[in-house]
Design an enzyme around this catalytic site. Structure first.
Site, PDB file in Angstrom:
ATOM      1  N   CYS A   1       5.138  -3.671  -3.101  1.00 24.75           N
ATOM      2  CA  CYS A   1       3.943  -4.520  -3.114  1.00 24.75           C
ATOM      3  C   CYS A   1       3.600  -4.912  -4.552  1.00 24.75           C
ATOM      4  CB  CYS A   1       2.805  -3.735  -2.480  1.00 24.75           C
ATOM      5  SG  CYS A   1       1.223  -4.464  -2.779  1.00 24.75           S
TER       6      CYS A   1
ATOM      7  N   HIS B   1       4.542   9.345   5.965  1.00 28.01           N
ATOM      8  CA  HIS B   1       3.516   8.347   5.636  1.00 28.01           C
ATOM      9  C   HIS B   1       3.345   7.358   6.790  1.00 28.01           C
ATOM     10  CE1 HIS B   1       1.453   5.069   3.555  1.00 28.01           C
ATOM     11  NE2 HIS B   1       1.020   6.014   2.737  1.00 28.01           N
TER      12      HIS B   1
ATOM     13  N   HIS C   1      -7.346   5.517   2.834  1.00 29.48           N
ATOM     14  CA  HIS C   1      -7.419   6.930   2.446  1.00 29.48           C
ATOM     15  C   HIS C   1      -8.528   7.110   1.433  1.00 29.48           C
ATOM     16  CE1 HIS C   1      -3.946   7.740   4.744  1.00 29.48           C
ATOM     17  NE2 HIS C   1      -3.119   7.094   3.961  1.00 29.48           N
TER      18      HIS C   1
ATOM     19  N   GLU D   1       2.566   4.198   6.953  1.00 29.62           N
ATOM     20  CA  GLU D   1       3.257   2.899   6.845  1.00 29.62           C
ATOM     21  C   GLU D   1       4.740   3.050   7.197  1.00 29.62           C
ATOM     22  OE1 GLU D   1       3.131   0.750   2.958  1.00 29.62           O
ATOM     23  OE2 GLU D   1       5.294   0.698   3.315  1.00 29.62           O
TER      24      GLU D   1
ATOM     25  N   SER E   1      -4.053   9.308  -0.635  1.00 32.30           N
ATOM     26  CA  SER E   1      -3.540   7.973  -0.952  1.00 32.30           C
ATOM     27  C   SER E   1      -2.263   8.059  -1.790  1.00 32.30           C
ATOM     28  CB  SER E   1      -4.623   7.198  -1.719  1.00 32.30           C
ATOM     29  OG  SER E   1      -4.041   6.148  -2.441  1.00 32.30           O
TER      30      SER E   1
ATOM     31  N   ASN F   1      -0.476   5.629  -3.147  1.00 32.11           N
ATOM     32  CA  ASN F   1      -0.418   4.802  -4.361  1.00 32.11           C
ATOM     33  C   ASN F   1      -1.284   5.387  -5.479  1.00 32.11           C
ATOM     34  OD1 ASN F   1      -2.997   3.079  -4.667  1.00 32.11           O
ATOM     35  ND2 ASN F   1      -2.541   2.950  -2.504  1.00 32.11           N
TER      36      ASN F   1
ATOM     37  N   THR G   1       6.060   0.345   0.570  1.00 38.60           N
ATOM     38  CA  THR G   1       5.520  -0.705  -0.316  1.00 38.60           C
ATOM     39  C   THR G   1       4.904  -0.174  -1.606  1.00 38.60           C
ATOM     40  OG1 THR G   1       3.415  -0.645   0.860  1.00 38.60           O
ATOM     41  CG2 THR G   1       5.007  -2.294   1.587  1.00 38.60           C
TER      42      THR G   1
END
Ligand code: SF4
Length: 309
Positions: free
Chosen positions: A218, A135, A41, A137, A246, A248, A186
């Site tokens: 993660c 999302h 992203h 993932e 993004s 994260n 994650t």
């Protein structure tokens, strides 16, 4: 003299670095590789990869139900690359059925979560994924939590709040399962995942049920969040660099704000505003897991310009 400090741990994570390297090795400008959606992203990285021959196909969510034929039509025999976020089992099977070569760059940490989802279902658990239902993932992990009849045995829950979990349990079709396997997207925050699990147990305290929790968070992300929080407590303002989409990067900004420090999320230097730095003596910078060093360098250079303007 205003100080600009960078978080000790930030930027490109192992999974993204690995995915970018594999794709760069597999593609050439005259012999492209088609990635299923954006590799990361981050528009700067996507542009650079496109120049090297990595061309994004619409993601599996966009091509739902017609992935194989659409991918085959566009890729015309060239390899199709799975991004670090991974995809569900059905997507892989479709690509194989159309004879498309697959370049799989799924992050090993995401693969581990997918395998747990699959194992939970095989062992008779219903899977609860604490994550964002839209999302990429999470959609990929969902695609591994299917039973032998192709029926999904997983539910995505976006919030750890008591009210949300109470509703989930009360309205669960056919009653809340007695065997539940729990995992998280994650990149979610450790504190939120811990709250999710604790609240689930509290709400079920009157009942014997089996709860199997696997920590799928993660380390790269939690390490970056800790480094961002540490720095945020020591500066007057935080700048968080990363793609708007993004997850994260968004969480990094939240973590900084939770320390009581104003934090601004920017994709690039043009978005920086002089007013943010007016009374700042110490400025912190951190960056999401899909942000290359060049983007951080460009943002820091622009902050220095603004301070000297
Ligand atoms: Fe893998 Fe973690 Fe990077 Fe996601 S943030 S790609 S899980 S290393």
């Amino acid at each position: 003299m205003v100080q600009i400090l960078r978080a000790a741990d930030m930027g490109f994570c192992m999974g993204v670095r690995r995915a970018v390297e594999i794709m760069q090795q597999a593609a050439r400008p005259d012999a492209p590789v088609y990635s299923l959606g954006e590799v990361v992203h981050n528009p700067h990285v996507v542009r650079r990869l496109e120049e090297g021959g990595v061309r994004p196909l619409p993601g599996p969510d966009v091509l739902d139900g017609n992935l194989g034929s659409e991918a085959a039509r566009i890729a015309q025999g060239r390899p199709v690359a799975i991004t670090a976020h991974g995809v569900g089992l059905r997507v892989l099977e479709e690509l194989r059925a159309y004879g498309l070569p697959i370049v799989d760059t799924t992050c090993p940490i995401v693969t581990r979560a997918q395998r747990y989802a699959q194992k939970f279902v095989r062992d008779g658990y219903h899977v609860l994924i604490f994550g964002d239902p839209g999302h990429k993932e999470v959609r990929g992990i969902l695609g591994w939590a299917i039973d032998a009849n192709g029926i999904s045995r997983a539910t995505v829950v976006e919030s750890p709040a008591m009210d949300r979990l109470r509703t989930l349990i009360a309205e669960f079709p056919g009653g809340f399962p007695s065997k539940v396997g729990v995992m998280a997207q994650t990149t979610h925050k450790m504190e939120d995942f811990a709250r999710f699990v604790a609240n689930l147990m509290l709400l079920q305290r009157e009942r014997n049920f089996e709860l199997h929790v696997v920590n799928t968070l993660c380390h790269a992300t939690t390490g970056q969040q800790e480094a961002a929080a540490w720095l945020a407590r020591r500066v007057d303002v935080m700048i968080v660099v990363g793609g708007r989409k993004s997850a994260n990067t968004r969480h990094l900004r939240e973590v900084c704000e939770e320390q009581g420090t104003p934090a601004y999320h920017v994709e690039g230097p043009d978005e920086l505003q002089p007013a943010w730095f007016e009374r700042a003596e110490r400025i912190g910078i951190t960056a999401g897991a899909s942000t290359p060093d060049e983007s951080v360098d460009a943002v820091e250079a622009r902050i220095r310009e603004l301070l000297h303007a």
